[in-house]
Motif scaffolding. Structure first.
Motif, PDB file in Angstrom:
ATOM      1  N   LYS A  23       0.839  -1.206   0.000  1.00 23.86           N
ATOM      2  CA  LYS A  23       0.000   0.000   0.000  1.00 23.86           C
ATOM      3  C   LYS A  23       0.869   1.250   0.000  1.00 23.86           C
ATOM      4  N   ASP A  66      -6.563  -6.768  -4.222  1.00 27.77           N
ATOM      5  CA  ASP A  66      -7.101  -5.444  -4.554  1.00 27.77           C
ATOM      6  C   ASP A  66      -5.980  -4.422  -4.729  1.00 27.77           C
ATOM      7  N   THR A  67      -4.941  -4.543  -3.920  1.00 29.31           N
ATOM      8  CA  THR A  67      -3.798  -3.631  -4.023  1.00 29.31           C
ATOM      9  C   THR A  67      -3.074  -3.828  -5.354  1.00 29.31           C
ATOM     10  N   GLU A  69      -4.420  -4.917  -8.112  1.00 26.30           N
ATOM     11  CA  GLU A  69      -5.305  -4.347  -9.137  1.00 26.30           C
ATOM     12  C   GLU A  69      -5.206  -2.826  -9.150  1.00 26.30           C
ATOM     13  N   ALA A  70      -5.109  -2.216  -7.978  1.00 26.44           N
ATOM     14  CA  ALA A  70      -4.974  -0.760  -7.892  1.00 26.44           C
ATOM     15  C   ALA A  70      -3.655  -0.306  -8.516  1.00 26.44           C
ATOM     16  N   THR A  73      -4.138  -0.319 -12.159  1.00 26.28           N
ATOM     17  CA  THR A  73      -5.020   0.770 -12.568  1.00 26.28           C
ATOM     18  C   THR A  73      -4.277   2.104 -12.571  1.00 26.28           C
TER      19      THR A  73
END
Length: 156
Positions: A23, A66-67, A69-70, A73
């Motif tokens: 993160k 999710d991280t 994928e972020a 993105t």
């Protein structure tokens, strides 16, 4: 903490530490690390792990997934914007955006949606349509020779 729950004691798991650092990488750590855009490979280097470990962690933990994928993105967004402003090398941007599903090629549907361009099966062609199809290939309509009619009383 609810009654009966055990308090976690000790060092956080390797995955938990990686998640915190992932993160951090996503929120700008990639730039201080020297990466121009965030990437899974860059994250692996940042964490001192193998790239394949990143995908393993993402299978084990939804938040890590999710991280990742972020990260992808943010990379896509940065490539688009910096590519449009000319800050990034266009061929490299084009190459990297291909990993995000972008391409220059056009897909052409060679079938008509109403079926009007689909060939008819031979069995459904009328005699005239069949003759016309054969004529396209230089094949003439075969002559059908009728047997001669016999006179009454002739044996054959």
């Amino acid at each position: 903490m609810k009654k009966g729950e055990k308090k976690k004691v000790g060092r956080p798991s390797e995955l938990a530490e990686c998640l915190i650092n992932a993160k951090e990488y996503l929120l700008g750590g990639y730039e201080t690390f020297g990466d121009v855009v965030p990437s899974v490979a860059g994250l692996a280097c940042y964490l001192g792990k193998h790239k394949s470990s990143m995908y393993e962690y993402s299978k084990q933990n939804k938040e890590f997934s999710d991280t990742l994928e972020a990260i992808k993105t943010v990379q896509e967004n940065k490539l688009i914007n910096k590519g449009l402003t000319g800050e990034f090398n266009s061929p490299i941007v084009k190459l990297m955006l291909a990993n995000h599903g972008y391409s220059e090629k056009q897909e052409i549907d060679h079938q008509s949606s109403d079926g009007s361009m689909s060939p008819k099966p031979i069995k459904d062609l009328s005699d005239d349509e069949l003759d016309a199809e054969l004529a396209k290939y230089g094949i003439n309509k075969p002559e059908i020779i009728q047997p001669a009619k016999r006179a009454k009383g002739q044996a054959g």
